[in-house]
Design a protein around this motif. Structure first.
Motif, short mmCIF file in Angstrom:
data_model
loop_
_atom_site.label_atom_id
_atom_site.label_comp_id
_atom_site.label_asym_id
_atom_site.label_seq_id
_atom_site.Cartn_x
_atom_site.Cartn_y
_atom_site.Cartn_z
N PHE A 211 42.04 31.38 -35.35
CA PHE A 211 40.83 31.27 -34.56
C PHE A 211 39.63 31.97 -35.19
CE2 PHE A 211 44.57 31.60 -31.76
CZ PHE A 211 44.60 30.28 -31.33
N SER B 208 31.29 36.80 -28.10
CA SER B 208 32.53 36.78 -28.87
C SER B 208 33.48 37.78 -28.24
CB SER B 208 32.26 37.13 -30.34
OG SER B 208 31.67 38.41 -30.45
N ALA C 24 29.66 30.97 -24.88
CA ALA C 24 30.86 31.17 -25.70
C ALA C 24 31.22 29.82 -26.30
CB ALA C 24 32.01 31.69 -24.83
N ASN C 25 31.56 29.81 -27.58
CA ASN C 25 31.95 28.57 -28.25
C ASN C 25 33.42 28.70 -28.65
OD1 ASN C 25 29.40 26.98 -28.42
ND2 ASN C 25 28.73 28.94 -29.23
N ILE C 26 34.24 27.79 -28.13
CA ILE C 26 35.69 27.92 -28.24
C ILE C 26 36.30 26.61 -28.73
CG2 ILE C 26 37.80 28.46 -26.93
CD1 ILE C 26 35.89 29.81 -24.84
N ASN D 9 42.20 26.10 -28.27
CA ASN D 9 42.40 27.49 -27.88
C ASN D 9 42.38 27.58 -26.35
OD1 ASN D 9 42.49 30.25 -27.56
ND2 ASN D 9 40.94 30.67 -29.12
N SER E 64 41.90 31.05 -24.53
CA SER E 64 40.53 31.55 -24.56
C SER E 64 39.64 30.75 -23.60
CB SER E 64 39.99 31.47 -25.98
OG SER E 64 38.75 32.11 -26.06
N ARG E 65 39.84 29.46 -23.54
CA ARG E 65 39.08 28.63 -22.60
C ARG E 65 39.37 29.04 -21.16
NH1 ARG E 65 40.36 22.67 -24.33
NH2 ARG E 65 39.20 22.22 -22.43
N HIS F 12 33.95 22.80 -31.43
CA HIS F 12 33.95 23.87 -30.42
C HIS F 12 33.37 23.34 -29.12
CE1 HIS F 12 34.78 26.55 -33.74
NE2 HIS F 12 34.90 27.55 -32.89
#
Length: 187
Positions: free
Chosen positions: A38, A102, A137-139, A143, A146-147, A174
């Protein structure tokens, strides 16, 4: 014990400080394999005390200029061991009043709500203290943990950016997840 900038029920948020280089380096070394899928590829120096001291000095300078704020997370009963990080990065003022979020949590604590707790408190601090309007937030789509953590902290999916960030050597898509200061709309 080093004073916390703020706290959540289970976490203390320490401001970036070069004096925290040894525990920061230990955190990144301990989680290197878990974070690799990641994260951008880091030079070997990133995982050393000297590398972290340099990075933390830069982050302290950025905070003094109001450009970004990085917090190292500890459990108050173990204040010498860093168990996470949360950052409010690339702060843009003017009409935008926004930043990028982050975060990282020690892999031994995954699935216990520490991520959403850290996200929620840091975002609240960004709204109250920095008077930001929006935190993004860019995910990566895959993931899921994290989402879920961002969603649990009140972030909403806003769209997909194709080939947005180079992660582990590959340009990855993302999902933009955003939280806005809703209280500001009612003021």
């Amino acid at each position: 014990m080093r004073p916390f900038v703020f706290r959540s029920p289970r976490l203390g948020f320490l401001a970036a400080d070069p004096a925290l280089a040894a525990p920061a380096a230990a955190f990144y070394r301990r989680n290197r394999a878990a974070f690799a899928p990641f994260d951008p590829v880091q030079p070997e120096e990133f995982f050393t005390e000297a590398g972290q001291r340099e990075r933390l000095a830069w982050e302290l300078e950025q905070a003094e200029q109001g450009r970004c704020f990085r917090f190292l997370l500890v459990q108050p009963r173990h204040p010498g061991k860093i168990v996470g990080m949360v950052g409010l990065n690339e702060i843009v003022r003017g009409a935008f009043q926004s930043c990028f979020l982050s975060y990282k949590i020690d892999h031994t604590l995954w699935g216990r709500g520490y991520g959403s707790e850290a996200i929620d408190r840091a975002t609240g601090w960004a709204f109250r203290t920095l008077h930001l309007h929006r935190v993004e937030a860019n995910i990566m789509p895959r993931n899921l943990a994290s989402r879920r953590a961002a969603a649990k902290a009140g972030y909403e999916e806003e769209g997909l950016a194709k080939h947005y960030l180079k992660i582990n050597g590959v340009w990855e898509d993302h999902i933009h997840m955003v939280k806005r200061d809703e209280e500001e709309f009612h003021a």
